[in-house]
Motif scaffolding. Structure first.
Motif, PDB file in Angstrom:
ATOM      1  N   ALA A 124      34.807  55.380  19.680  1.00  0.00           N
ATOM      2  CA  ALA A 124      34.325  54.166  19.009  1.00  0.00           C
ATOM      3  C   ALA A 124      33.036  54.425  18.235  1.00  0.00           C
ATOM      4  CB  ALA A 124      34.118  53.057  20.038  1.00  0.00           C
ATOM      5  N   VAL A 125      32.122  55.202  18.810  1.00  0.00           N
ATOM      6  CA  VAL A 125      30.818  55.437  18.180  1.00  0.00           C
ATOM      7  C   VAL A 125      30.880  56.491  17.077  1.00  0.00           C
ATOM      8  CG1 VAL A 125      28.486  56.324  18.598  1.00  0.00           C
ATOM      9  CG2 VAL A 125      29.512  54.714  20.208  1.00  0.00           C
ATOM     10  N   GLN A 126      31.561  57.603  17.365  1.00  0.00           N
ATOM     11  CA  GLN A 126      31.509  58.732  16.445  1.00  0.00           C
ATOM     12  C   GLN A 126      32.623  58.753  15.406  1.00  0.00           C
ATOM     13  OE1 GLN A 126      31.145  62.404  18.630  1.00  0.00           O
ATOM     14  NE2 GLN A 126      29.487  61.637  19.917  1.00  0.00           N
ATOM     15  N   THR A 127      33.725  58.049  15.691  1.00  0.00           N
ATOM     16  CA  THR A 127      34.835  58.056  14.730  1.00  0.00           C
ATOM     17  C   THR A 127      34.926  56.747  13.961  1.00  0.00           C
ATOM     18  OG1 THR A 127      36.094  59.584  16.133  1.00  0.00           O
ATOM     19  CG2 THR A 127      37.334  58.358  14.468  1.00  0.00           C
ATOM     20  N   VAL A 128      34.958  55.621  14.655  1.00  0.00           N
ATOM     21  CA  VAL A 128      35.045  54.329  13.962  1.00  0.00           C
ATOM     22  C   VAL A 128      33.702  53.966  13.329  1.00  0.00           C
ATOM     23  CG1 VAL A 128      35.634  51.896  14.183  1.00  0.00           C
ATOM     24  CG2 VAL A 128      36.842  53.586  15.575  1.00  0.00           C
ATOM     25  N   LYS A 129      32.643  54.076  14.113  1.00  0.00           N
ATOM     26  CA  LYS A 129      31.271  53.879  13.627  1.00  0.00           C
ATOM     27  C   LYS A 129      31.002  52.476  13.069  1.00  0.00           C
ATOM     28  CE  LYS A 129      30.911  58.729  12.153  1.00  0.00           C
ATOM     29  NZ  LYS A 129      30.633  59.645  11.008  1.00  0.00           N
ATOM     30  N   ALA A 130      31.780  51.506  13.488  1.00  0.00           N
ATOM     31  CA  ALA A 130      31.599  50.131  12.992  1.00  0.00           C
ATOM     32  C   ALA A 130      32.338  49.182  13.917  1.00  0.00           C
ATOM     33  CB  ALA A 130      32.138  50.012  11.567  1.00  0.00           C
ATOM     34  N   PRO A 131      31.984  47.878  13.862  1.00  0.00           N
ATOM     35  CA  PRO A 131      32.752  46.896  14.631  1.00  0.00           C
ATOM     36  C   PRO A 131      34.221  46.951  14.206  1.00  0.00           C
ATOM     37  CG  PRO A 131      30.717  45.931  13.842  1.00  0.00           C
ATOM     38  CD  PRO A 131      30.841  47.261  13.159  1.00  0.00           C
ATOM     39  N   PHE A 132      35.133  46.810  15.154  1.00  0.00           N
ATOM     40  CA  PHE A 132      36.549  46.933  14.819  1.00  0.00           C
ATOM     41  C   PHE A 132      37.418  46.027  15.684  1.00  0.00           C
ATOM     42  CE2 PHE A 132      35.779  49.954  18.204  1.00  0.00           C
ATOM     43  CZ  PHE A 132      36.919  49.911  19.002  1.00  0.00           C
ATOM     44  N   LEU A 133      38.610  45.793  15.187  1.00  0.00           N
ATOM     45  CA  LEU A 133      39.638  45.066  15.927  1.00  0.00           C
ATOM     46  C   LEU A 133      40.603  46.086  16.524  1.00  0.00           C
ATOM     47  CD1 LEU A 133      41.309  42.326  16.502  1.00  0.00           C
ATOM     48  CD2 LEU A 133      42.622  43.020  14.479  1.00  0.00           C
ATOM     49  N   CYS A 134      41.027  45.851  17.762  1.00  0.00           N
ATOM     50  CA  CYS A 134      42.073  46.686  18.350  1.00  0.00           C
ATOM     51  C   CYS A 134      43.402  45.944  18.262  1.00  0.00           C
ATOM     52  CB  CYS A 134      41.761  47.022  19.807  1.00  0.00           C
ATOM     53  SG  CYS A 134      43.162  47.829  20.646  1.00  0.00           S
ATOM     54  N   ALA A 135      44.421  46.631  17.768  1.00  0.00           N
ATOM     55  CA  ALA A 135      45.770  46.068  17.702  1.00  0.00           C
ATOM     56  C   ALA A 135      46.694  46.900  18.576  1.00  0.00           C
ATOM     57  CB  ALA A 135      46.275  46.059  16.258  1.00  0.00           C
ATOM     58  N   GLN A 136      47.116  46.328  19.709  1.00  0.00           N
ATOM     59  CA  GLN A 136      48.041  47.001  20.620  1.00  0.00           C
ATOM     60  C   GLN A 136      49.440  46.501  20.310  1.00  0.00           C
ATOM     61  OE1 GLN A 136      49.544  45.259  23.596  1.00  0.00           O
ATOM     62  NE2 GLN A 136      50.740  47.084  24.074  1.00  0.00           N
ATOM     63  N   LEU A 137      50.260  47.386  19.739  1.00  0.00           N
ATOM     64  CA  LEU A 137      51.582  46.999  19.253  1.00  0.00           C
ATOM     65  C   LEU A 137      52.656  47.794  19.996  1.00  0.00           C
ATOM     66  CD1 LEU A 137      50.712  47.113  15.435  1.00  0.00           C
ATOM     67  CD2 LEU A 137      50.611  45.130  16.955  1.00  0.00           C
ATOM     68  N   ARG A 138      53.310  47.139  20.913  1.00  0.00           N
ATOM     69  CA  ARG A 138      54.407  47.773  21.641  1.00  0.00           C
ATOM     70  C   ARG A 138      55.710  47.388  20.948  1.00  0.00           C
ATOM     71  NH1 ARG A 138      55.174  47.587  28.241  1.00  0.00           N
ATOM     72  NH2 ARG A 138      56.759  49.230  28.383  1.00  0.00           N
ATOM     73  N   LEU A 139      56.361  48.382  20.350  1.00  0.00           N
ATOM     74  CA  LEU A 139      57.472  48.077  19.444  1.00  0.00           C
ATOM     75  C   LEU A 139      58.795  48.754  19.806  1.00  0.00           C
ATOM     76  CD1 LEU A 139      55.457  48.468  16.120  1.00  0.00           C
ATOM     77  CD2 LEU A 139      56.050  46.315  17.268  1.00  0.00           C
ATOM     78  N   LEU A 140      58.770  49.773  20.636  1.00  0.00           N
ATOM     79  CA  LEU A 140      59.985  50.555  20.868  1.00  0.00           C
ATOM     80  C   LEU A 140      60.582  50.395  22.257  1.00  0.00           C
ATOM     81  CD1 LEU A 140      59.089  53.944  19.132  1.00  0.00           C
ATOM     82  CD2 LEU A 140      60.344  51.997  18.205  1.00  0.00           C
ATOM     83  N   ASP A 141      59.827  49.970  23.224  1.00  0.00           N
ATOM     84  CA  ASP A 141      60.262  50.001  24.616  1.00  0.00           C
ATOM     85  C   ASP A 141      60.892  48.673  25.046  1.00  0.00           C
ATOM     86  OD1 ASP A 141      60.601  51.157  27.112  1.00  0.00           O
ATOM     87  OD2 ASP A 141      58.726  50.341  27.865  1.00  0.00           O
ATOM     88  N   GLY A 142      62.048  48.753  25.664  1.00  0.00           N
ATOM     89  CA  GLY A 142      62.670  47.584  26.278  1.00  0.00           C
ATOM     90  C   GLY A 142      62.856  46.410  25.341  1.00  0.00           C
ATOM     91  N   GLN A 143      62.445  45.249  25.823  1.00  0.00           N
ATOM     92  CA  GLN A 143      62.622  44.001  25.073  1.00  0.00           C
ATOM     93  C   GLN A 143      61.798  43.954  23.786  1.00  0.00           C
ATOM     94  OE1 GLN A 143      60.795  40.579  26.930  1.00  0.00           O
ATOM     95  NE2 GLN A 143      59.330  41.853  28.036  1.00  0.00           N
ATOM     96  N   PHE A 144      60.741  44.753  23.709  1.00  0.00           N
ATOM     97  CA  PHE A 144      59.796  44.654  22.591  1.00  0.00           C
ATOM     98  C   PHE A 144      60.398  45.114  21.265  1.00  0.00           C
ATOM     99  CE2 PHE A 144      57.409  45.387  26.532  1.00  0.00           C
ATOM    100  CZ  PHE A 144      56.696  44.204  26.583  1.00  0.00           C
ATOM    101  N   LYS A 145      61.407  45.954  21.318  1.00  0.00           N
ATOM    102  CA  LYS A 145      62.001  46.442  20.069  1.00  0.00           C
ATOM    103  C   LYS A 145      62.734  45.331  19.318  1.00  0.00           C
ATOM    104  CE  LYS A 145      65.989  48.175  22.665  1.00  0.00           C
ATOM    105  NZ  LYS A 145      66.696  49.396  23.109  1.00  0.00           N
TER     106      LYS A 145
END
Length: 516
Positions: free
Chosen positions: A339-360
């Protein structure tokens, strides 16, 4: 030809022999009995031992291999259970296991993290699940595979339980340490990387010991009590005012009973009264559960309904402590570093489960929710919006969907993601392999001489393959997202991230962003 010179006995001599036979009436009887005994001995020794497979003979043989089975050392009693499914479900079960161990005053046997989907429970709402005995055997076989293949990672290697144990709420021992002592085996030989193959006798002995601890041949007085009550018949409670054995509010409906030909009745049972002091289970050194997974369902819980313990301050404190169990420091540090060394800014996290089970089948709803979240941020914040994407959809498959559109819109959005091959991931995995947090539990456990065992396991049983920790670092990064979090509806991963954010898993990191 006949020998004509041979002397032929006279009738007098024949008469003398007959008189001798009459003087020994039991001669032939004794010879007959001796022959029978000899034949029986030959037959017995030639019969395969596997044919003598009654439960009593198995138990006797295993008892000889398990000295702690018959004599409880220093009054120590243990609890083990069979986790299943993905990591988030396993973590939920681990919390319940800590709770059960605390209530029943037993030492928890800390399990490994099982491979995703290696063990499936079934469906409690549909009353279609593996029996506790079946799932215990399946888990034991999978654990042997993890040990012998060098892929064993303890739950305590990933989850920091030091605060729970230091408060004396619960005692714990590493699964490998327990099995080495209980089964009387040099388990370090099973995972020794110097040899390409493990001794056959060792694997066979592990399976035999697992058969005993899984309750395949039933319970063993003062040694093992296998709990065979599951979510089809039981909801465990503790210390409430309702009658023990009362009907639960969720029962199979008549249509399901007729269709599946089932007759289950779900009852609410106090776990302390049923398995605690004074019960047959309490006298056993090892108490073996099946799964300890539960979830809210139709106004009740599927298997465990212990939300609070107002009459027991110790257990009430334990309930609060296990609500959030953090990752070990190495993982937390890696997430913050990204978060500190790569993003270096405030950010939103998007957790997207798209392939497993019912989520697909719910891509449209998931992408629509993310779009609404980003549109809201676009109206109030500066551009570009930094977004950390945590998804099971490979980047090569983003073309033609909303993720691909976001990636191309570099003016308004800047996306970040991680891969297993990233140096931060591999370096953190190496640190965890060297730390071996799980083996810290058990070396000084009362009654079990396990110091030497721990030393051997530490020397020989480091993972041959680096542990898969990408998910854990990603969850930590998501807990640091100061612009918020968007999670996939119904995902247990999203639930876990929400808990991490609730308890300020990355609170120090958020302060860093404010100072930037």
């Amino acid at each position: 030809m006949f020998n004509l010179n041979k002397t032929i006995p006279t009738p007098k001599l024949w008469s003398k022999k007959k008189s001798q036979q009459r003087r020994s009436p039991f001669f032939f009887l004794s010879l007959f009995l001796l022959s029978l005994l000899f034949l029986f001995f030959l037959t017995f020794t030639s019969i395969p031992k596997s044919l003598f497979s009654s439960s009593s003979s198995k138990i006797t043989a295993l008892s000889l291999q398990s000295p702690h089975c018959e004599i409880r050392i220093s009054g120590e009693k243990f609890l083990w259970y069979a986790p299943h499914s993905g990591f988030s479900n396993q973590l939920s079960e681990f919390k319940n296991a800590l709770l059960m161990a605390g209530i029943l005053n037993r030492t928890l046997i800390i399990p490994p993290i099982l491979s995703h989907h290696a063990i499936a429970l079934g469906s409690c709402p549909k009353f279609r699940v593996q029996s506790p005995k079946e799932i215990r055997v399946s888990v034991w076989d999978h654990v042997i595979e993890l040990i012998t293949s060098g892929r064993y990672v303890s739950m305590a290697d990933i989850i920091d339980i030091s605060s729970v144990l230091s408060s004396s709420h619960v005692r714990a021992i590493d699964f490998r340490v327990f099995v080495s002592s209980w089964c009387g085996l040099d388990l370090d030989l099973a995972c020794c990387k110097e040899s390409n193959t493990q001794p056959t006798y060792l694997v066979d002995s592990l399976k035999q010991c697992g058969s005993l601890l899984s309750g395949v041949d039933g319970n063993i007085d003062r040694c093992l009590f296998a709990v065979d009550d599951d979510c089809r018949t039981t909801v465990w409670t503790y210390g409430n005012d309702e009658a023990d054995g009362a009907l639960d509010s969720f029962q199979p409906d008549e249509q399901l009973k007729k269709k599946k030909k089932i007759s289950y009745v779900r009852r609410r049972r106090d776990v302390y009264k049923t398995l605690g002091p004074g019960s047959k289970a309490d006298s056993a050194t090892v108490l073996a559960f099946g799964t300890l997974f539960t979830a809210p369902y139709k106004g009740s819980e599927l298997y465990i309904d212990i939300q609070k313990a107002p009459r027991d301050s110790k257990i009430q404190s334990l309930i609060k402590k296990i609500e959030f169990l953090p990752f070990v420091p190495e993982i937390i540090s890696a997430g913050k570093q990204f978060a500190v060394q790569t993003v270096k800014a405030p950010f939103l996290c998007a957790q997207l489960r798209l392939l497993d089970g019912q989520f697909k089948n719910h891509w449209e709803a998931t992408f629509s929710g993310l779009k609404q979240k980003l549109d809201s941020l676009s109206q109030t914040g500066s551009r570009p919006i930094h977004v950390f994407v945590m998804t099971d959809l490979p980047q090569g498959n983003w073309t033609g969907n909303y993720l691909g559109d976001l990636a191309k819109d570099s003016t308004n959005f800047k996306l970040y993601f991680m891969n297993e091959e990233d140096s931060l991931v591999t370096e953190t995995a190496k640190k965890l392999a060297l730390a071996r947090h799980g083996l810290r539990f058990g070396s000084s456990l009362g009654g079990i001489e396990s110091t030497d065992t721990v030393a051997k396991l530490q020397k020989h049983c480091a993972p041959h393959i680096l542990p898969d920790i990408l998910l854990f670092i990603e969850e930590t990064i998501c807990s640091c997202g100061s612009l918020g979090f968007f999670g996939t509806a119904g995902s247990t991963i999203a639930d876990n991230i929400e808990i991490m954010r609730k308890f300020g898993s990355c609170s120090n990191q958020r302060e860093d962003h404010k100072m930037m």
